[in-house]
Scaffold this motif. Structure first.
Motif, short mmCIF file in Angstrom:
data_model
loop_
_atom_site.label_atom_id
_atom_site.label_comp_id
_atom_site.label_asym_id
_atom_site.label_seq_id
_atom_site.Cartn_x
_atom_site.Cartn_y
_atom_site.Cartn_z
N PRO A 162 -3.30 -5.64 -3.64
CA PRO A 162 -2.06 -4.87 -3.58
C PRO A 162 -1.11 -5.15 -4.72
O PRO A 162 -0.06 -4.51 -4.81
CB PRO A 162 -1.46 -5.32 -2.25
N SER A 163 -1.41 -6.10 -5.60
CA SER A 163 -0.43 -6.55 -6.57
C SER A 163 0.00 -5.46 -7.54
O SER A 163 1.08 -5.52 -8.11
CB SER A 163 -0.97 -7.75 -7.35
N SER A 164 -0.83 -4.44 -7.74
CA SER A 164 -0.47 -3.37 -8.67
C SER A 164 -0.17 -2.08 -7.94
O SER A 164 -0.10 -1.03 -8.56
CB SER A 164 -1.61 -3.15 -9.66
N SER A 165 0.05 -2.14 -6.61
CA SER A 165 0.16 -0.91 -5.84
C SER A 165 1.59 -0.48 -5.58
O SER A 165 1.80 0.54 -4.93
CB SER A 165 -0.57 -1.08 -4.50
N LEU A 166 2.58 -1.22 -6.05
CA LEU A 166 3.96 -0.86 -5.81
C LEU A 166 4.49 0.01 -6.93
O LEU A 166 4.54 -0.41 -8.09
CB LEU A 166 4.82 -2.12 -5.66
N ASP A 167 4.87 1.21 -6.58
CA ASP A 167 5.42 2.17 -7.53
C ASP A 167 6.89 2.36 -7.18
O ASP A 167 7.23 3.10 -6.25
CB ASP A 167 4.65 3.48 -7.43
N TRP A 168 7.78 1.68 -7.89
CA TRP A 168 9.20 1.69 -7.56
C TRP A 168 9.85 3.00 -8.00
O TRP A 168 9.75 3.39 -9.16
CB TRP A 168 9.90 0.50 -8.20
N CYS A 179 12.92 1.79 -4.32
CA CYS A 179 12.09 1.73 -3.12
C CYS A 179 10.63 1.98 -3.47
O CYS A 179 10.31 2.58 -4.51
CB CYS A 179 12.55 2.75 -2.08
N ALA A 180 9.75 1.50 -2.60
CA ALA A 180 8.31 1.66 -2.80
C ALA A 180 7.63 1.68 -1.44
O ALA A 180 8.24 1.38 -0.41
CB ALA A 180 7.75 0.52 -3.66
N GLU A 181 6.36 2.03 -1.45
CA GLU A 181 5.54 2.00 -0.24
C GLU A 181 4.30 1.16 -0.51
O GLU A 181 3.79 1.12 -1.63
CB GLU A 181 5.14 3.41 0.18
N LEU A 182 3.84 0.50 0.54
CA LEU A 182 2.64 -0.34 0.44
C LEU A 182 1.73 -0.02 1.61
O LEU A 182 2.15 -0.04 2.77
CB LEU A 182 3.02 -1.82 0.48
N ALA A 183 0.47 0.31 1.30
CA ALA A 183 -0.53 0.54 2.35
C ALA A 183 -1.09 -0.79 2.80
O ALA A 183 -1.51 -1.62 1.98
CB ALA A 183 -1.64 1.44 1.83
N VAL A 184 -1.11 -1.01 4.11
CA VAL A 184 -1.65 -2.24 4.69
C VAL A 184 -2.61 -1.86 5.82
O VAL A 184 -2.52 -0.76 6.37
CB VAL A 184 -0.53 -3.16 5.23
N PRO A 185 -3.52 -2.74 6.20
CA PRO A 185 -4.44 -2.40 7.29
C PRO A 185 -3.71 -2.24 8.62
O PRO A 185 -2.82 -3.03 8.95
CB PRO A 185 -5.39 -3.60 7.34
N LEU A 186 -4.06 -1.21 9.35
CA LEU A 186 -3.58 -1.12 10.73
C LEU A 186 -4.06 -2.32 11.51
O LEU A 186 -3.29 -2.97 12.23
CB LEU A 186 -4.08 0.18 11.38
#
Length: 513
Positions: A42-48, A70-77
């Motif tokens: 996830p280290s490169s997945s934040l798009d501010w 602000c940004a969004e991060l996908a995480v496992p349910l």
């Protein structure tokens, strides 16, 4: 839970940990490390980006004007299946202005569970004063809260946070209501309810830490947020820097019945307010002595047992009145006490059959509690509480507790011991409650008159985190202290810790001013 008339903020394997670790990998379902690369990086997945989502997004606009992004991060349910279905977390970042002296990143949580934290960096920056320039402040809406894949069961707060009422018939009606609430939530969200819980939220926080590129994070949490922070330290040892847990209760008592045993604190707070109001009888007209003010309260309760009180467009019955009284008397700041006096005066007018129009604060609170306005808060709050710890299933368990408590606490006993939807929740918790017991350095802030998580609960959290110090605010009825209650001593001691990382050499005390 930390409810106020303005907004809702509604209510834990011994491990010795190393406090200096290398960059930590993501988490297994049990809180341990996953193999490197599991679940993606996830280290490169934040798009501010700008926070505002449109012209009517007041919070997003305020964040943007303050310089946040602000940004969004996908995480496992399901964190045990990192390659499976994902959900989205929403976070904000207010960056450190003094980059040359930057301390690090601080993740925030304002409590509930169920209260959005996206905008919290704004008020935290104000509380931290100059220290704020040295931190990146992260407002993270926890899973299923606010903008993070929101969960809405479609029912108001006031349908489930209620008193049992005066009779078995009124209690049996509550049983039917609570069963219906649980069934409604299951129909809407059966696929995600098993994953609404504190341990999965803590795992999310660790993925946010990784995404931000931090070896360790600092953490500030209020009320339930304090419990969440303690669970994080237990599950992810060595990954925190400076930790402040404000108004955090006993971690071993967290769950659907956490309000049991707080009756004494609630009654002391109500008596304290009544003494204050009696000294201002000329202004509020509720009685010239403490006893007479309390008699006014008793008459309101008795009237509500005969018929619901008409307050503007709202009907307030005998199962809602104790909740209003408990919430309103839990803050001893003069403005809060005056606002509560206005509430009691309005209820008293309604109890006597006279027109009773609520002021703006009370009208907003009644709308939040009694209408769908509070539904986005109620659903995730209940889901997380019920998902953390199983509740007794037999309604008689609750009725017997209500009756025992009623004998000594006729007003607040039926409220604090009442049945909740958790008694009928569709799924059992996937994991046991986290037992918090570790030497993480932390500053525990607690007021002696806290009616929600109680001072005894704060001391229990202090004992659980053996490396912590307890900062006591003595002589105050308060829940949510640092930067909120206005005590300069508390604010200065917390800011000194955040600036230096040095805890007080011994437990410390401030006095209410």
């Amino acid at each position: 839970m930390k409810p106020t008339y303005a907004r809702g903020r509604l209510v834990p394997a011994l491990a010795l940990i190393a406090l200096s670790v290398a960059f930590a990998p993501p988490a297994r379902a049990d809180g341990g490390p996953l193999p490197v690369g599991a679940g993606g990086d996830p280290s490169s997945s934040l798009d501010w980006k700008p926070c505002s989502q449109g012209a009517d997004d007041a919070l997003g606009g305020e964040l943007d004007r303050a310089g946040a992004r602000c940004a969004e991060l996908a995480v496992p349910l399901d964190h045990s299946r990192p390659g499976g279905r994902t959900i989205t977390l929403a976070l904000s970042r207010l960056p450190a202005a003094d980059r040359a002296h930057r301390i690090g990143t601080m993740v925030l949580n304002s409590g509930g569970p169920g209260e959005s934290t996206l905008g919290m960096p704004l008020r935290t920056r104000a509380a931290m004063k100059d220290v704020a320039t040295r931190y990146d402040l992260i407002g993270l809406d926890p899973r299923f809260v606010g903008r993070s894949t929101p969960l809405d069961c479609g029912w108001p707060v006031g349908l489930w946070v209620r008193s049992a009422g005066a009779t078995r018939a009124r209690f049996d009606h509550q049983v039917a209501v609570q069963r219906d609430l649980a069934e409604r939530c299951a129909r809407r969200h059966a696929d995600v309810l098993p994953y609404a819980n504190t341990r999965d939220t803590a795992r999310d926080i660790d993925l946010v830490r990784r995404a931000l590129g931090e070896r360790r994070i600092s953490f500030l949490g209020y009320s339930y947020g304090g419990y969440l922070g303690a669970v994080y330290t237990q599950m992810f040892p060595g990954r925190t820097d400076r930790v402040v847990l404000d108004s955090a209760g006993d971690p071993d008592k967290w769950g659907p019945r956490a309000t049991r045993g707080t009756e004494d604190e609630a009654e002391r707070a109500l008596r304290g307010w009544a003494a204050w109001a009696a000294g201002r009888h000329g202004t509020h007209g509720l009685g010239a002595t403490t006893a007479r003010v309390l008699a006014t309260v008793d008459s309101i309760v008795a009237a509500a047992q005969d018929r619901p009180l008409r307050v503007g467009r709202f009907e307030v019955d005998d199962q809602a009145v104790p909740y209003l009284l408990s919430v309103g008397s839990g803050d001893d700041r003069p403005a809060a006490r005056a606002e509560f006096a206005s509430t009691v005066r309005t209820l008293n007018e309604a109890a006597h059959g006279r027109p009773a129009e609520p002021g703006a604060e009370l009208a907003g609170f009644l709308a939040f509690v009694l209408t769908s306005a509070g539904s986005p808060f109620a659903g995730p709050t209940a889901a997380i509480v019920c998902g953390d710890r199983a509740a007794p299933r037999d309604p008689d368990t609750y009725w017997n507790d209500v009756q025992r408590s009623r004998a000594r606490h006729p007003l607040f006993g039926p409220l604090k011991n009442n049945i909740w939807p958790c008694a009928f929740w569709p799924n059992e918790p996937r994991e046991p409650l986290t037992h918090v017991a570790n030497p993480t350095p932390a500053l525990i802030v607690s007021a002696t008159g806290d009616t929600a998580t109680t001072y005894e609960g704060g001391k229990a959290m202090h004992r659980a985190l053996t490396g912590s110090r307890l900062l006591t605010l003595r002589g105050a009825t308060a829940h949510g202290i640092y930067g909120e209650h206005g005590n300069a001593c508390v604010d200065a001691k917390v800011n000194a810790y955040l600036a230096t990382g040095a805890l007080p050499t011994a437990d410390a005390t401030c006095v209410s001013d």
